[in-house]
Design an enzyme around this catalytic site. Structure first.
Site, PDB file in Angstrom:
ATOM      1  N   GLY A 176      27.622  94.470 -81.668  1.00  0.00           N
ATOM      2  CA  GLY A 176      27.248  95.666 -80.922  1.00  0.00           C
ATOM      3  C   GLY A 176      26.695  95.357 -79.537  1.00  0.00           C
ATOM      4  O   GLY A 176      26.920  96.113 -78.581  1.00  0.00           O
TER       5      GLY A 176
ATOM      6  N   ASP B 173      22.599 102.373 -85.918  1.00  0.00           N
ATOM      7  CA  ASP B 173      22.383 102.386 -87.369  1.00  0.00           C
ATOM      8  C   ASP B 173      22.206 100.933 -87.798  1.00  0.00           C
ATOM      9  O   ASP B 173      23.028 100.365 -88.504  1.00  0.00           O
ATOM     10  CB  ASP B 173      23.624 103.022 -88.013  1.00  0.00           C
ATOM     11  CG  ASP B 173      23.487 103.194 -89.519  1.00  0.00           C
ATOM     12  OD1 ASP B 173      22.442 102.826 -90.071  1.00  0.00           O
ATOM     13  OD2 ASP B 173      24.460 103.674 -90.137  1.00  0.00           O
TER      14      ASP B 173
END
Lengths: 303, 303
Positions: free
Chosen positions: B155, B173
Site C-alpha cells: 500500500g 483497513d
C-alpha cells in the site's frame, strides 16, 4: 475469610508473568482474563461468594459469584450512565432510590446532583457494602454524605412495603439474573417499583449486554413495561463486562430520557465525568440494527 | 501448512470443555479467550503467521501474528462502519481504494453502493486473500464482482506510484501497528494517500481501541492531518477486538463525515446492515470524555 494473601512478590507490576489470572467465561464460548497481582479478600457471604483482587491493569476488582461487578479502571462508565442520564432527563430529582448498587458507585454519581435531597440505597448483602468501604474508598465514600441513607434490605420487599409515590428516580443497579439478583428480574418487582415512583418519575435498570445470545431481551426490557409503555434502551462501552458493550433500560412516565431537562446541572456533571457528556447522552440511545431488532415491540427507540 | 486438523471430536458444539482455547493478551493485563472446536488452517506466509479456527461461539476466526482479524459473528460492525460512514458522507463516490482489507469484508460493504464504479483493493499478503477465499466466502465473495480490482501489492508503494487525484474515498483497513502493517501508521504513507485522493475526497482509517493505554492517539490520528486539518474520530462496539470498543479516524477535504450526503442510498444500506443505521452514523462521532481528552488538538469532535 482471608484478609491479605501475599501470593505475589513485589515485582508483580513489572512482571506480569506470575501466572495468576482471573478468568470469566460467558456462554461457554468467550473468556475474559484479568491479570491478578494479589488476592485481597475472599468470603462466602449469606448470599454469594465475594472476592476482591488487585489487578495489574484494571486496579482493584470485585467479583460476586465469579462475575465481574466493578473494576477501578472502568467502573465510571456504568455508574455515570446509570445515574446521569435519568437524573438529567428529570427537571428536579429530589428523592432517588437505588436498588442494589452496594459498592456505592451509583450513589456517588447521584449525589453529584445538588438538587438531590435524599438518596436511599437498598442493598441486600451487607458484605458488599463492607467490602466496598474497605477496598474501594473512591466508590463508597458517598455513603458518608448526609443525604445518603444506606439500608441493608431486600429490594423486592422494600418497593412493596415503603410509602407509595415517593421517588423521582429509581435506579435498579442489580447483579446478573442469578443468585440474589433473580428477584430483580421479575415483573412483580417492577410493579413495586411503579408503586414507589412519583407520577412523573423515571426508572433505569441495567439490562445486560446486547451481544449476549442467551438473554431474552423482550423479557428483560418487557419488565419495565410494568412501569410505563414508554421504555427506551441505551448502550455504552464497558471493557470488563461480557462482550464489552452494555445496555440499560429506561421507563418514563412523563419526561423524554433522551432530552436533558435541566442544563444548569450539566456543566458540573461533565467536568467530573470520564465518560458521560451531552453528545454521549443522546448517542447512547442510538442502537445497532441487531439490537433494535431484538427489542421490537418493547422499546420506543427500536422503531 | 495444515489443511484440516481434526483435533476435536464431533460433539464439540455440545461440549465446550474440550480445553482448546484461543487466547490473546493485551498489554499484559487483559486476555480474550475464544473456545476453539477445530483448527482449519495454519501457515507462515511471506509476511506473517496466519491461522484460521472454527470457534463454538463466533463462527470462523482468522488471526494474523496471534491477533484477531475477523470472526464471522462480529465482523459486520467493523466492515459496515469503515465503509458506510465515508461512502454515505460523500455525495457520489465512484472510485474507492482499500489499503489492506485482504479478507474482503470492507470491499463487500463498499460494493453495496451502486454508484461505485471501481473499488481497488491493495493487500500486501496474498495468503490473506487466499485464506479468505477458502474459509470466509461471506467476506470474500465481493472479490468476484466486476467492479472489484484485487491487487497483491504494498500500500505504501501504491499511493506513491499510482496516478494522483483518482479516488473519492480511501479506506485504510490495516492490521495493528506491528509486522507488515507498520508502514501504514506513518505520516509519509498519509502524504501518499493525499496524493491519490480527489480534491473533495474522504479518508478513513482504523485507529485502534480508545481504551488501550499504550497507544499514542495524538500520533495515530495526527497522521490523518497529512490529508486535511479536518479529522474526526468515530467509535463502535466490537467484542473480539481489544477491550471491545474500536475507533476509526476520518479525514475530509470538503464533506462533513457526520452528515449523510446522499440519503437515496441509505435505505438499501440499512436493510443489509446488522450494525449501521442513520442514528448510529451520527452517534458514532460522540466520544467519551476520556477519549476526547486524549484527542484534543488532533480531532475536530474533541472540542
Amino acid at each position: 475469610m482471608t484478609d491479605t494473601s501475599p501470593i505475589d512478590n513485589q515485582h508483580a507490576h513489572e512482571d506480569v508473568s506470575n501466572g495468576l489470572w482471573y478468568h470469566e467465561r460467558h456462554e461457554g464460548e468467550l473468556e475474559l482474563g484479568l491479570h491478578v497481582t494479589r488476592v485481597l479478600h475472599s468470603e462466602k457471604s449469606e448470599f454469594q461468594r465475594l472476592d476482591v483482587f488487585e489487578t495489574s491493569g484494571f486496579g482493584r476488582l470485585m467479583t460476586l459469584d465469579g462475575l465481574v461487578m466493578v473494576t477501578e479502571r472502568d467502573e465510571f462508565v456504568y455508574h455515570e450512565m446509570i445515574a446521569h442520564v435519568p437524573l438529567l432527563a428529570h427537571p428536579q430529582p429530589e428523592r432517588v432510590l437505588i436498588i442494589g448498587g452496594g459498592d456505592g458507585g451509583t450513589l456517588r454519581e447521584v449525589l453529584r446532583h445538588k438538587c438531590v435531597k435524599e438518596a436511599v440505597l437498598c442493598e441486600i448483602d451487607g458484605a458488599v457494602v463492607e467490602a466496598a468501604r474497605r477496598f474501594f474508598p473512591n466508590l463508597s465514600e458517598a455513603m458518608d454524605d448526609k443525604r445518603a441513607k444506606v439500608q441493608i434490605c431486600d429490594g423486592v420487599d422494600f418497593v412493596q412495603k415503603s410509602d407509595a409515590g415517593q421517588f423521582d428516580v429509581v435506579i435498579v443497579d442489580s447483579t446478573d439474573p442469578i443468585g440474589p439478583g433473580v428477584g430483580l428480574f421479575s415483573a412483580s418487582f417492577y410493579a413495586g417499583v411503579k408503586r414507589v415512583l412519583k407520577e412523573d418519575g423515571i426508572v433505569v435498570a441495567q439490562c445486560e449486554s446486547p451481544w449476549q445470545k442467551n438473554v431474552n431481551f423482550q423479557k428483560v426490557y418487557g419488565n419495565l413495561n410494568e412501569v410505563s409503555d414508554a421504555v427506551y434502551a441505551m448502550v455504552g462501552s464497558i471493557p470488563t463486562y461480557p462482550l464489552g458493550f452494555w445496555s440499560w433500560g429506561v421507563a418514563t412516565r412523563k419526561h423524554d430520557p433522551r432530552t436533558i431537562a435541566d442544563s444548569s446541572r450539566l456543566e458540573a456533571v461533565i467536568r467530573s465525568s470520564r465518560y458521560y457528556n451531552e453528545e454521549i447522552h443522546r448517542a447512547a440511545f442510538a442502537l445497532p440494527n441487531f439490537f433494535k431488532r431484538s427489542l421490537e415491540g418493547v422499546a420506543k427507540n427500536a422503531g
